[in-house]
Design a protein around this motif. Structure first.
Motif, mmCIF file in Angstrom:
data_model
loop_
_atom_site.group_PDB
_atom_site.id
_atom_site.type_symbol
_atom_site.label_atom_id
_atom_site.label_comp_id
_atom_site.label_asym_id
_atom_site.label_seq_id
_atom_site.Cartn_x
_atom_site.Cartn_y
_atom_site.Cartn_z
ATOM 1 N N ARG A 41 -1.900 -2.833 1.316
ATOM 2 C CA ARG A 41 -3.332 -2.782 1.612
ATOM 3 C C ARG A 41 -3.608 -2.134 2.962
ATOM 4 O O ARG A 41 -4.704 -1.620 3.206
ATOM 5 N N LYS A 42 -2.613 -2.195 3.842
ATOM 6 C CA LYS A 42 -2.769 -1.604 5.171
ATOM 7 C C LYS A 42 -2.451 -0.109 5.189
ATOM 8 O O LYS A 42 -2.657 0.547 6.210
ATOM 9 N N VAL A 43 -1.919 0.392 4.076
ATOM 10 C CA VAL A 43 -1.564 1.813 3.996
ATOM 11 C C VAL A 43 -2.680 2.541 3.260
ATOM 12 O O VAL A 43 -3.005 2.182 2.119
ATOM 13 N N PRO A 44 -3.310 3.566 3.863
ATOM 14 C CA PRO A 44 -4.440 4.247 3.215
ATOM 15 C C PRO A 44 -4.040 4.846 1.860
ATOM 16 O O PRO A 44 -2.926 5.337 1.687
ATOM 17 N N GLU A 45 -4.969 4.779 0.923
ATOM 18 C CA GLU A 45 -4.763 5.413 -0.375
ATOM 19 C C GLU A 45 -4.780 6.936 -0.205
ATOM 20 O O GLU A 45 -5.364 7.476 0.729
ATOM 21 N N SER A 85 14.890 4.463 -3.229
ATOM 22 C CA SER A 85 16.359 4.485 -3.176
ATOM 23 C C SER A 85 16.899 3.563 -2.093
ATOM 24 O O SER A 85 18.034 3.100 -2.173
ATOM 25 N N SER A 86 16.067 3.273 -1.086
ATOM 26 C CA SER A 86 16.486 2.359 -0.024
ATOM 27 C C SER A 86 16.077 0.917 -0.324
ATOM 28 O O SER A 86 16.292 0.033 0.510
ATOM 29 N N GLY A 87 15.484 0.692 -1.486
ATOM 30 C CA GLY A 87 15.120 -0.649 -1.878
ATOM 31 C C GLY A 87 13.766 -1.115 -1.421
ATOM 32 O O GLY A 87 13.407 -2.284 -1.594
ATOM 33 N N ARG A 88 12.967 -0.228 -0.841
ATOM 34 C CA ARG A 88 11.649 -0.620 -0.364
ATOM 35 C C ARG A 88 10.617 -0.519 -1.497
ATOM 36 O O ARG A 88 10.784 0.264 -2.437
ATOM 37 N N PRO A 89 9.545 -1.298 -1.404
ATOM 38 C CA PRO A 89 8.521 -1.255 -2.454
ATOM 39 C C PRO A 89 7.872 0.124 -2.554
ATOM 40 O O PRO A 89 7.815 0.882 -1.580
ATOM 41 N N PRO A 110 5.932 2.335 4.201
ATOM 42 C CA PRO A 110 6.475 2.808 5.485
ATOM 43 C C PRO A 110 7.197 1.692 6.228
ATOM 44 O O PRO A 110 6.842 0.516 6.117
ATOM 45 N N PRO A 111 8.224 2.047 6.993
ATOM 46 C CA PRO A 111 8.944 1.022 7.762
ATOM 47 C C PRO A 111 8.041 0.273 8.727
ATOM 48 O O PRO A 111 8.327 -0.884 9.078
ATOM 49 N N SER A 112 6.953 0.912 9.161
ATOM 50 C CA SER A 112 6.055 0.238 10.096
ATOM 51 C C SER A 112 5.298 -0.912 9.443
ATOM 52 O O SER A 112 4.820 -1.822 10.123
ATOM 53 N N ALA A 113 5.169 -0.867 8.107
ATOM 54 C CA ALA A 113 4.493 -1.968 7.395
ATOM 55 C C ALA A 113 5.508 -3.059 7.102
ATOM 56 O O ALA A 113 6.690 -2.793 6.880
ATOM 57 N N THR A 114 5.071 -4.263 7.087
ATOM 58 C CA THR A 114 5.976 -5.387 6.865
ATOM 59 C C THR A 114 5.694 -6.041 5.523
ATOM 60 O O THR A 114 4.568 -6.012 5.046
ATOM 61 N N THR A 115 6.731 -6.584 4.921
ATOM 62 C CA THR A 115 6.551 -7.354 3.693
ATOM 63 C C THR A 115 6.746 -8.846 3.950
ATOM 64 O O THR A 115 6.868 -9.630 3.028
ATOM 65 N N GLU A 116 6.783 -9.204 5.256
ATOM 66 C CA GLU A 116 6.932 -10.627 5.583
ATOM 67 C C GLU A 116 5.620 -11.354 5.315
ATOM 68 O O GLU A 116 4.546 -10.803 5.506
ATOM 69 N N PRO A 117 5.698 -12.598 4.891
ATOM 70 C CA PRO A 117 4.468 -13.334 4.614
ATOM 71 C C PRO A 117 3.660 -13.580 5.875
ATOM 72 O O PRO A 117 4.182 -13.598 6.983
ATOM 73 N N GLN A 118 2.351 -13.752 5.701
ATOM 74 C CA GLN A 118 1.489 -14.080 6.807
ATOM 75 C C GLN A 118 1.829 -15.484 7.314
ATOM 76 O O GLN A 118 2.426 -16.289 6.628
#
Length: 383
Positions: free
Chosen positions: A99-103, A144-148, A76-84
């Motif tokens: 890990r922050k997105v529920p299974e 398609s938008s390049g997100r994981p 989701p766009p609300s989650a970030t892939t930036e490093p801690q």
């Protein structure tokens, strides 16, 4: 009258109505509970135990097909892939973000998943390795938008008269794993087989840097070793580009993979094979001492026995000395072949000549110890 009554009872019993025929109980396969997943280069590989039982615990008589389901969930766009801040060492940011997105729950998966493919009855045997069924999937690794993406899988077994409940759900976040490690070389040494390779510079995704957390070493025979789900030689990931394996004596074949993550395991295709023969290269110890006794027209040598479990025997070398004030060695040569005794008499000496003897121990792998020497021995006219 009594006989008539008995006859009437018999007729009534004989004419009783039978119950309606019951339909056969459907044989429903047990649900798979050990589905596992790994990424091998550009493939997602699933594995699970061969469906062999029904829900009642009896043998499953036939399989119509095994259906594989998948759901691709975009980060989701609300989650970030930036490093801690500061970045966690070795953190894989797409994995950490998910890990922050529920299974998915089983109910959500049933509604959202799509049927990927099925293994039909005639193909189940060919898809089985040992006691497990293996299935390859080649989905897109990013949206398609390049997100994981996080890929979630489940399987359902269809028997001849019923279908199982869905299996356990298993998820994986694919990463740009490296290309196979190049330049693998295997070299036999005394301590084991030394393996060395180069760091892969490219990933399976054009333009993306390879994610490398470490390496796995696989040892085996044939052309198919180092397949998915096989156990590597190393228990922990190898951080460098070298490793020393200590196998049994004999010829061994190796492959190495670059690993992006474990649990689930994401790794490259294996490298080309490197082969080396490991044998005992450690020599036995030399005899502790050796004594030379000059006898009439002979020199007798006596030495300490060597305590080595694979001892094969001893070899004696002899050299002559020349010079007036300082002796120097000439003509050193092996006086004997391999002998097992701990004494030897040399009858080929000449009076007035100085000799030096060396004794070495040999093991059954043809390893020779360091020599132990008598020093110079003069064969005089009177012993």
């Amino acid at each position: 009258m009594k006989k008539a009554l008995i006859l009437l009872v018999i007729l009534l019993v004989a004419c009783g109505k039978r119950g309606d025929p019951r339909p056969p109980v459907p044989l429903i396969p047990q649900a798979t509970s050990d589905l596992v997943v790994t990424q091998r280069a550009g493939r997602i590989v699933l594995s699970w135990s061969y469906p062999a039982l029904t829900t009642t615990g009896v043998s499953l008589q036939g399989i119509r097909r095994i259906v594989v389901y998948r759901y691709a969930q975009e980060l989701p766009p609300s989650a970030t892939t930036e490093p801690q801040q500061p970045p966690e060492p070795g953190a894989l940011h797409a994995v950490e973000a998910f890990r922050k997105v529920p299974e998915l729950t089983a109910v959500q998966f049933a509604k959202l998943s799509e049927r990927v493919n099925s293994i039909e009855s005639a193909d189940v045997a060919g898809a089985t390795i040992g006691a497990r069924v293996v299935f390859d999937d080649t989905p897109p690794f990013v949206s398609s938008s390049g997100r994981p993406l996080r890929l979630t899988y489940g399987v359902v077994t269809e028997g001849l008269s019923g279908r199982s409940e869905p299996s356990n759900l298993i998820s994986i976040v694919p990463l740009p794993v490296a290309s196979p490690p190049p330049s693998l070389v295997a070299t036999a040494a005394a301590e084991g087989i030394r393996l060395k390779w180069s760091t892969p510079e490219q990933s399976i995704v054009p333009g993306a840097d390879p994610v490398i957390a470490g390496y796995n070493i696989y040892r085996g025979q044939g052309e198919t070793f180092a397949r998915e789900f096989e156990t590597p030689v190393n228990k922990a990931l190898i951080e460098g580009t070298s490793y020393t394996d200590v196998p049994t004596y004999g010829e061994h074949r190796y492959r190495v993979t670059a690993v992006a993550a474990r649990e689930p395991q994401l790794e490259s295709e294996p490298s080309p094979v490197a082969t080396a023969t490991f044998r005992d290269l450690v020599p036995p110890p030399p005899p502790a001492t050796v004594s030379a006794l000059v006898e009439t027209a002979a020199v007798r040598l006596v030495w300490d026995a060597v305590d080595a479990p694979d001892l094969a025997g001893y070899v004696i070398y002899r050299a002559e000395g020349t010079g007036l004030e300082t002796l120097r060695e000439v003509g050193k040569f092996p006086l004997t072949g391999l002998i097992t005794e701990t004494n030897y008499s040399d009858p080929t000496v000449s009076v007035g000549i100085s000799y030096r003897y060396e004794i070495t121990a040999w093991d059954k792998s043809n390893n020779e110890s360091a020599p132990v020497s008598t020093g110079w021995v003069l064969v005089s006219r009177t012993p």
